[in-house]
Enzyme design. Structure first.
Site, PDB file in Angstrom:
ATOM      1  N   LYS A   1       1.195  -0.913  -0.319  1.00  0.00           N
ATOM      2  CA  LYS A   1       0.085   0.286   0.366  1.00  0.00           C
ATOM      3  C   LYS A   1       0.589   1.758   0.277  1.00  0.00           C
ATOM      4  CE  LYS A   1      -0.994   2.273   4.058  1.00  0.00           C
ATOM      5  NZ  LYS A   1      -1.957   2.433   4.966  1.00  0.00           N
TER       6      LYS A   1
ATOM      7  N   ARG B   1      -8.002  12.345  13.336  1.00  0.00           N
ATOM      8  CA  ARG B   1      -6.557  11.951  12.852  1.00  0.00           C
ATOM      9  C   ARG B   1      -5.866  13.356  13.059  1.00  0.00           C
ATOM     10  NH1 ARG B   1      -6.084   6.318   9.176  1.00  0.00           N
ATOM     11  NH2 ARG B   1      -4.015   6.977  10.227  1.00  0.00           N
TER      12      ARG B   1
ATOM     13  N   SER C   1       3.079  11.921  13.115  1.00  0.00           N
ATOM     14  CA  SER C   1       3.327  10.668  11.951  1.00  0.00           C
ATOM     15  C   SER C   1       4.571  11.246  10.693  1.00  0.00           C
ATOM     16  CB  SER C   1       2.399  10.617  11.059  1.00  0.00           C
ATOM     17  OG  SER C   1       1.654   9.952  10.359  1.00  0.00           O
TER      18      SER C   1
ATOM     19  N   GLN D   1       4.421  10.487   8.551  1.00  0.00           N
ATOM     20  CA  GLN D   1       2.983  10.866   6.715  1.00  0.00           C
ATOM     21  C   GLN D   1       2.671  11.860   6.733  1.00  0.00           C
ATOM     22  OE1 GLN D   1      -0.542   9.279   7.112  1.00  0.00           O
ATOM     23  NE2 GLN D   1       0.181   7.552   6.422  1.00  0.00           N
TER      24      GLN D   1
ATOM     25  N   SER E   1       8.157   5.791  12.249  1.00  0.00           N
ATOM     26  CA  SER E   1       7.932   4.749  11.252  1.00  0.00           C
ATOM     27  C   SER E   1       9.219   6.133  10.402  1.00  0.00           C
ATOM     28  CB  SER E   1       6.924   5.562  10.990  1.00  0.00           C
ATOM     29  OG  SER E   1       5.649   4.888  11.762  1.00  0.00           O
TER      30      SER E   1
ATOM     31  N   GLU F   1       3.081  -0.092  12.445  1.00  0.00           N
ATOM     32  CA  GLU F   1       2.710  -0.781  12.663  1.00  0.00           C
ATOM     33  C   GLU F   1       2.391  -2.457  12.756  1.00  0.00           C
ATOM     34  OE1 GLU F   1       3.500  -0.862   7.749  1.00  0.00           O
ATOM     35  OE2 GLU F   1       4.028   1.047   8.578  1.00  0.00           O
TER      36      GLU F   1
ATOM     37  N   HIS G   1      -3.745   6.354  14.794  1.00  0.00           N
ATOM     38  CA  HIS G   1      -3.998   5.621  13.462  1.00  0.00           C
ATOM     39  C   HIS G   1      -6.088   5.663  13.367  1.00  0.00           C
ATOM     40  CE1 HIS G   1       0.030   4.318  12.488  1.00  0.00           C
ATOM     41  NE2 HIS G   1      -0.258   4.930  13.114  1.00  0.00           N
TER      42      HIS G   1
ATOM     43  N   ARG H   1      -5.429   1.878  18.522  1.00  0.00           N
ATOM     44  CA  ARG H   1      -4.578   0.565  18.640  1.00  0.00           C
ATOM     45  C   ARG H   1      -4.023  -0.078  19.886  1.00  0.00           C
ATOM     46  NH1 ARG H   1      -1.116   0.353  12.813  1.00  0.00           N
ATOM     47  NH2 ARG H   1      -3.710  -0.011  11.185  1.00  0.00           N
TER      48      ARG H   1
END
Length: 426
Positions: free
Chosen positions: A25, A122, A168, A170, A197, A312, A339, A343
């Site tokens: 992904k 988020r 994040s 991202q 990450s 993840e 997330h 989680r």
């Protein structure tokens, strides 16, 4: 009356299977953005076809990019002048809600971003604030989150920007992917605690360089991308190694051998850490001509691990740890609270509901193995919780997974893949 839940299959014998995983992904959605911003048509080969990647393709199409299906199952991408008005449904995809706003800032016209209810919870503020500093006009109602409208003017100035990406990675990748099309490129400076990450940022940098972009990441927490063209090319998507987690875990907890086809010997994917983590937990692996072959005995050892860079993987690792012969401590993963769901809280609650003993700590999980029993494992619309539940169900009778369909976010037709995995286990 038929139960609405998916009964997790029990492994009646050691597993012996070869698995072909769909594409990554993370790679697919980055490849789509880079292809859409390239200087000519190109192909995304062997892409993942899932909800998240379909939303990315649809978002790009809404802004004028052609993303066509080919007979071989690839995507043929033809860039075009980006335009509005357009509507982008981000679903609950972090990559879509964070990677496409910088793209939309290059469009001529308004682009409206909406999504699932969880998407509105988020964090997106770092991307919004950064884009404003770089010259974008964004109406988010002052919330720093979705829904929002980006009023594009056909380009973006770019330049130097400071962001806090501690929640994040991202946020960084989002700015870097579109940066070659900014007038001044971009210099992103992270200010804050550790970026989680980091392998995902390394993936972004590597893919940008492969497309011809000039990227300087020689200074810690600083990334510079020069303005310039992105090459039109064929991009082949690697298998999604994070999605290998439940399949390798099957060999670990039930015993046996699982081979994952086409596992790359070098990769920036965080899922590659599974080789080392699961070996520490009692398995062993070797590269073969076919891919990666992983062996387990059914005996699992606890682990102490900082999963900050590979958060993840946490749900399946936690599931395996709940079946171990000694306690585990997983740290560095406070960012998982933001997330698809919280989680950490969800894993603790659901494993404990099956008789486990898990404590949700400030930045991770403390897992003390106990005999588990059957019951309903709730997924909170989180694909990785669903696959974690399936792993527990291999050796704990009577586990039922609520909303197994949520695995379609990144692993389409997971129940069929799981059934094939267990085909030889009766």
């Amino acid at each position: 009356m038929t139960s609405p839940h998916w009964p997790a299959p029990l492994a009646s014998a050691p597993v012996d299977a070869t698995v072909t995983l769909p594409g990554s992904k993370s790679v697919t959605n980055r490849a789509l953005v880079l292809a859409a911003l390239a200087d000519g048509p190109g192909y995304v080969r062997r892409p993942l076809r899932s909800r998240d990647t379909s939303l990315m393709a649809a978002g790009l199409r809404a802004m004028g990019v052609t993303v066509e299906d080919t007979a071989e199952g690839d995507w043929y991408v033809v860039p075009a002048p980006l335009r509005g008005p357009a509507h982008v449904d981000v679903g609950n995809a972090g990559t879509v809600m964070r990677f496409l706003p910088p793209v939309s800032a290059l469009a001529d016209g308004e682009v409206r971003f909406e999504g699932d209810p969880r998407a509105y919870e988020r964090p997106l503020d770092a991307v919004i604030l950064a884009l404003r500093e770089l010259g974008a006009d964004i109406d988010d109602g002052g919330a720093g989150r979705l829904p929002m409208t980006v009023r594009g003017s056909g380009g973006l100035r770019g330049g130097i920007v400071e962001i806090d990406a501690s929640s994040s990675s991202q946020f960084v990748s989002a700015l870097l992917l579109s940066a070659p099309k900014f007038t001044e490129g971009v210099e992103v400076r992270h200010v804050g605690t550790l970026v989680p990450s980091m392998p995902h940022i390394a993936m972004t940098v590597a893919m940008l360089r492969a497309a011809g972009a000039q990227v300087d990441d020689s200074e810690p927490d600083v990334w510079r991308v020069a303005a310039g063209p992105l090459a039109a090319r064929d991009m082949v998507v690697e298998p999604d190694l994070s999605n290998a987690a439940p399949f390798l875990a099957a060999a670990l907890v039930a015993g046996g051998t699982v081979t994952v086809r086409d596992w790359p010997e070098t990769t920036t994917q965080p899922g590659d850490w599974l080789r080392e983590l699961f070996t520490r937990m009692g398995g062993g692996c070797v590269f073969t001509d076919e891919g990666l072959t992983f062996d387990g005995t059914g005996t699992v050892h606890g682990i102490t691990a900082d999963l900050h860079d590979v958060g993840e993987l946490t749900p399946v690792i936690a599931a395996v740890a709940a079946l171990a012969d000694s306690p585990s401590t997983l740290t560095g993963i406070a960012h998982l609270r933001m997330h698809e769901t919280d989680r950490l809280a969800a894993l603790a609650k659901e494993i404990n509901a099956l008789g486990g003993d898990v404590t949700d700590t400030a930045d991770g999980l403390e897992i003390r193995p106990r005999p588990l029993h059957g019951g309903v494992f709730h997924t909170y619309d989180d694909h990785r919780l669903a696959t974690a539940a399936a792993v527990i169900g291999l050796v704990v009778p009577g586990v039922e997974v609520e909303n197994i369909a949520t695995t379609g976010k990144t692993l389409p037709d997971f129940p069929a893949l799981w059934a094939r995995l267990l085909g030889s286990a009766g």
